[in-house]
Design a protein around this motif. Structure first.
Motif, mmCIF file in Angstrom:
data_model
loop_
_atom_site.group_PDB
_atom_site.id
_atom_site.type_symbol
_atom_site.label_atom_id
_atom_site.label_comp_id
_atom_site.label_asym_id
_atom_site.label_seq_id
_atom_site.Cartn_x
_atom_site.Cartn_y
_atom_site.Cartn_z
ATOM 1 N N ALA A 75 0.833 -1.208 0.000
ATOM 2 C CA ALA A 75 0.000 0.000 0.000
ATOM 3 C C ALA A 75 0.867 1.258 0.000
ATOM 4 C CB ALA A 75 -0.939 -0.013 1.201
ATOM 5 N N ALA A 76 1.907 1.268 0.809
ATOM 6 C CA ALA A 76 2.797 2.431 0.864
ATOM 7 C C ALA A 76 3.558 2.595 -0.450
ATOM 8 C CB ALA A 76 3.777 2.280 2.031
ATOM 9 N N ALA A 77 4.007 1.478 -1.021
ATOM 10 C CA ALA A 77 4.744 1.544 -2.289
ATOM 11 C C ALA A 77 3.862 2.081 -3.411
ATOM 12 C CB ALA A 77 5.284 0.166 -2.645
ATOM 13 N N PHE A 78 2.588 1.662 -3.441
ATOM 14 C CA PHE A 78 1.692 2.148 -4.493
ATOM 15 C C PHE A 78 1.378 3.632 -4.307
ATOM 16 C CE2 PHE A 78 -2.721 2.183 -6.490
ATOM 17 C CZ PHE A 78 -2.211 2.381 -7.762
ATOM 18 N N ARG A 79 1.263 4.086 -3.075
ATOM 19 C CA ARG A 79 1.037 5.518 -2.843
ATOM 20 C C ARG A 79 2.195 6.339 -3.419
ATOM 21 N NH1 ARG A 79 -0.895 3.776 2.268
ATOM 22 N NH2 ARG A 79 1.116 4.279 3.255
ATOM 23 N N ARG A 80 3.408 5.888 -3.174
ATOM 24 C CA ARG A 80 4.574 6.598 -3.724
ATOM 25 C C ARG A 80 4.582 6.530 -5.249
ATOM 26 N NH1 ARG A 80 7.052 3.927 0.728
ATOM 27 N NH2 ARG A 80 7.813 2.275 -0.671
ATOM 28 N N PHE A 81 4.241 5.351 -5.783
ATOM 29 C CA PHE A 81 4.293 5.146 -7.232
ATOM 30 C C PHE A 81 3.257 6.013 -7.943
ATOM 31 C CE2 PHE A 81 3.728 2.855 -11.232
ATOM 32 C CZ PHE A 81 5.031 2.525 -11.559
ATOM 33 N N ARG A 82 2.049 6.065 -7.410
ATOM 34 C CA ARG A 82 1.002 6.862 -8.058
ATOM 35 C C ARG A 82 1.318 8.362 -7.972
ATOM 36 N NH1 ARG A 82 -4.194 5.968 -7.075
ATOM 37 N NH2 ARG A 82 -4.210 4.155 -5.702
ATOM 38 N N ALA A 83 2.064 8.779 -6.957
ATOM 39 C CA ALA A 83 2.408 10.190 -6.823
ATOM 40 C C ALA A 83 3.616 10.585 -7.668
ATOM 41 C CB ALA A 83 2.676 10.524 -5.354
ATOM 42 N N ARG A 84 4.592 9.672 -7.784
ATOM 43 C CA ARG A 84 5.864 10.049 -8.401
ATOM 44 C C ARG A 84 6.024 9.566 -9.840
ATOM 45 N NH1 ARG A 84 9.935 8.206 -3.461
ATOM 46 N NH2 ARG A 84 9.008 9.508 -1.808
ATOM 47 N N VAL A 85 5.408 8.443 -10.182
ATOM 48 C CA VAL A 85 5.693 7.815 -11.474
ATOM 49 C C VAL A 85 4.532 7.926 -12.450
ATOM 50 C CG1 VAL A 85 6.373 5.674 -12.633
ATOM 51 C CG2 VAL A 85 7.288 6.216 -10.362
#
Length: 426
Positions: free
Chosen positions: A26-36
């Protein structure tokens, strides 16, 4: 991040429970959707959607939208030209800017492209070296057998690692003198090449002493694993890597685990009895070419038992093969999945010895080649497969026995295969 990845791979305890894995994803996807995702023209407007609402991807759809999906501004046709030029010239050094481009034919034969930025190459190398570097204090010699080289693989090189690429498109015999001179401490190759090297070692034609032996690119059968381990005197590890990412690796005890620290892998279950599933991948480390909601046609069999290594990442009993190469036998309630492992076990348990075998399902017929089998093997195998069908509540196919072995038309030397016409009408 590379140092963190190396330390996690080398010394990390792994996840302790599923809840920890889910929180990590969940944390990894939050970062991914914001940055990538905002950097990808294709995904830019989807960054607020849940994972399962994203378009379902496969190789054909990914390639059709390659130019819009990648975040590097690389055109599909330009990348394909670079990849094909590298394949034909066998010079894999050219990049597009700083991004390496690779061509994948895959087991289906459909062409695909993959990209790797310098950051992604460093991350991959850190994970591989963390898991499989034998001794940190000693310089390693890595022999890497693959169809194509790539800057991704050369990222393994550093002052403490001598990396040598062995081209699978060159004659096998041409590699042996150079391989013996290298005397690799780490030997990485597809299962069929490892088996060929093991046979040569057992016959006295090689005297290698690798500290790590790693099978890649192909399904490793129990027969080949046993042959390789006897010949080299060390456990054979597996890295289950597709164009779409590193999906699974063996732990320190030699058990295969899904790579859930770097990927989320959901399941499309195709057989409820065994839990067999096709993986649906979400890679939160792949920034150059986002891999989200991507379904592979490989079939994995989960192991329900926890691993003694202590890591809660899903343990995999075996990689069954491609979805369209799974055996199905008819029954009164519909097709029944027949695991390749069941066929291998039936042959392994024959009281009569044999040298090798091939099994090919073609429609309602099962062709069997038993090489150098002792008398009585054929009727014994008929009885064993009839018993297997009864246990499954299925109707066994007609068995057709042949002598010797068939011509090798399968580049990956699968002992058990299904021809296309066998996948319908069961």
């Amino acid at each position: 991040m590379s140092l963190t990845a190396f330390l996690h791979s080398r010394h990390g305890r792994g996840f302790s429970c599923r809840a920890e894995i889910e929180a990590h994803h969940a944390a990894a996807f939050r970062r991914f959707r914001a940055r990538v995702m905002p950097r990808s023209p294709f995904y830019r407007g989807m960054a607020d959607l849940p994972l399962k609402a994203l378009p379902r991807m496969d190789k054909a759809r990914l390639m059709a939208n390659f130019s819009a999906i990648n975040t590097c501004g690389i055109d599909h046709d330009a990348a394909m030209q670079v990849a094909i030029r590298a394949e034909t010239s066998r010079d894999f050094r050219p990049l597009i800017g700083k991004v390496s481009v690779g061509l994948s034919t895959g087991t289906s034969g459909q062409r695909g492209l993959f990209l790797a930025t310098p950051r992604e190459r460093r991350l991959w190398a850190a994970i591989m070296l963390g898991c499989y570097w034998p001794e940190l204090w000693r310089r390693q010699r890595v022999a890497f057998f693959m169809r194509a080289d790539n800057a991704l693989y050369r990222s393994l090189s550093n002052p403490l690692v001598r990396f040598a690429f062995f081209d699978l498109l060159s004659p096998f015999e041409d590699h042996l003198a150079r391989l013996a001179d290298l005397d690799p401490s780490v030997l990485i190759a597809p299962a069929r090449i490892l088996a060929m090297l093991a046979e040569r070692q057992a016959a006295g034609g090689l005297a290698l002493s690798p500290r790590r032996v790693i099978s890649v690119a192909e399904t490793l059968s129990p027969e080949d694993a046993a042959l390789i381990e006897r010949a080299f005197g060390t456990r054979v590890h597996q890295v289950y890597q597709a164009t779409e990412g590193v999906l699974a690796m063996t732990c320190r005890l030699g058990h295969l685990h899904l790579n859930e620290r770097w990927l989320r892998i959901d399941r499309d279950v195709i057989d409820a009895a065994s839990g067999a599933f096709c993986p649906v991948i979400h890679d939160f480390t792949r920034e150059s070419l986002p891999i989200l909601n991507y379904r592979l046609d490989d079939v994995l069999i989960p192991d329900p038992d926890p691993c003694p290594c202590g890591c809660a990442s899903q343990r995999i009993a075996r990689i069954e093969g491609r979805e369209d190469d799974v055996l199905w036998w008819p029954s009164v309630t519909g097709p029944r999945m027949v695991a390749s492992e069941a066929i291998r076990t039936a042959i392994a348990c024959l009281p009569q010895p044999l040298r090798d075998y091939r099994v090919v399902q073609q429609g309602r017929m099962l062709h069997l080649w038993l090489d150098a089998a002792a008398p009585g093997a054929e009727p014994a195998l008929r009885t064993s497969l009839a018993g297997l069908a009864r246990r499954l509540g299925a109707e066994p196919p007609a068995l057709v026995f042949h002598r010797g072995l068939p011509p090798e038309t399968d580049a990956k030397r699968r002992r058990i295969r299904v021809l296309p016409e066998a996948r319908t009408g069961v």
